[in-house]
Enzyme design. Structure first.
Site, mmCIF file in Angstrom:
data_model
loop_
_atom_site.group_PDB
_atom_site.id
_atom_site.type_symbol
_atom_site.label_atom_id
_atom_site.label_comp_id
_atom_site.label_asym_id
_atom_site.label_seq_id
_atom_site.Cartn_x
_atom_site.Cartn_y
_atom_site.Cartn_z
ATOM 1 C CB CYS A 162 51.396 37.313 52.030
ATOM 2 S SG CYS A 162 49.878 36.756 51.203
ATOM 3 C CB CYS A 213 47.901 36.008 38.704
ATOM 4 S SG CYS A 213 47.264 36.529 37.087
ATOM 5 C CG ASP A 245 28.677 42.001 39.514
ATOM 6 O OD1 ASP A 245 29.349 43.012 39.282
ATOM 7 O OD2 ASP A 245 28.891 40.906 38.968
#
Length: 319
Positions: A191, A198, A134
């Site tokens: 799904c 969120c 990352d």
């Protein structure tokens, strides 16, 4: 490729799995697909990277990871390391993302890879191979899917079949060509659980995120006040006001979490100071105590000014 390459691949995979990874895959390094490159360009052009201007840096490497090594990378070894997601932080405290309860993953994942001894099999560090956690310009989720270890969720997360999305992704760019193998195709369930979870509508449903309204971005990467309409609205929600660092609500909502191998433990324990950190610790506790708590923690990414901003937002409003 020959049998030697296949045996070497198996040895690398075995060592990385023994070091704590829950999945290891191998992909031939090359340019990402035209579709992936165009999607990234569109994301940048629309400003959905918000204040992360650095995402546009080193684009040539991001599009073609062979450039990660001076002599050219031939293989990307993709790994997924788990982090503990059980509720070890008191639910009455402002939310801290589960991964951030552990020491800084940049350090412990890199150490786990080095400890595995795979470098002894790949050649000279820095010339023949490079660990990416990352920090390098790599499309991590793209390559996790290409290597066969993951599928892309509607929230953009890499979902590891049989484990779920609660993982840290890492890669080894290797100059050595290694055998790749075909793996069974997996798909996201579609799904919509992550989209419904969120709280700010930051998830666009196509695997991309509008960071301008993402609580995780706004509490970690954003610098300064939340002075845009989207940012102010997001951080004024109950979820925004209840968050100290990160979010991961969409990740926690994924039903694939239920399938994960519970025997897979993280390679390090949570930081006690972070598990119990409060807004008061950040705003009015002794500076030395805060310095001690933040040592080796992901929370340092937000900076002290960012943490204070977040902490103030969690306090009850006064009339």
């Amino acid at each position: 490729m020959g049998g030697d390459s296949g045996r070497l691949r198996k040895e690398i995979e075995a060592r990385l799995l023994s070091s704590g990874a829950v999945a290891v895959g191998f992909a031939e390094a090359g340019r990402v697909s035209a579709q992936a490159a165009a999607c990234f360009d569109d994301w940048l052009a629309a400003g959905r990277n918000a204040g992360m201007a650095y995402m546009a840096n080193h684009k040539e490497i991001r599009i073609d990871p062979r450039l990660l090594l001076d002599g050219g990378a031939r293989t990307l070894v993709c790994m997924a390391f788990p982090y503990r997601s059980d509720a070890v932080r008191d639910a009455s405290l402002p939310r801290v993302s589960a991964y951030a309860l552990l020491p800084d993953y940049h350090m412990w994942v890199r150490e786990a890879v080095r400890r595995s001894g795979v470098g002894q099999l790949l050649g000279e560090d820095g010339r023949d191979w490079r660990i990416c956690v990352d920090s390098a310009p790599v499309m991590e989720r793209y390559w996790a899917v290409a290597s066969g270890i993951a599928v892309r969720g509607a929230n953009g997360a890499a979902i590891i079949p049989g484990y779920g999305p609660e993982v840290i992704l890492a890669e080894i760019a290797a100059a050595m060509p290694l055998e790749t193998d075909s793996r069974p195709a997996h798909t996201c369930r579609g799904c919509g659980a992550c989209l419904r979870a969120c709280p700010t509508g930051a998830l666009r449903g196509d695997g991309t995120i509008d960071c301008r309204r993402c609580i995780s971005y706004l509490t970690i990467e954003h610098r300064g006040g939340w002075d845009t309409t989207e940012a102010a609205a997001a951080m004024a929600t109950a979820a925004g006001r209840g968050t100290l660092f990160g979010c991961d609500r969409c990740v926690a909502a994924c039903p694939e979490r239920k399938n994960k191998d519970v025997s897979a433990e993280p390679v390090c324990a949570p930081l006690p100071g972070i598990v119990g950190i409060t807004a008061v610790d950040i705003l009015s506790g002794p500076e030395a105590d805060l310095t001690r708590m933040l040592k080796g923690s992901c929370l340092k990414r937000a900076g002290r000014a960012g943490l204070r901003r977040n902490a103030l937002n969690t306090l009850p409003e006064t009339e």
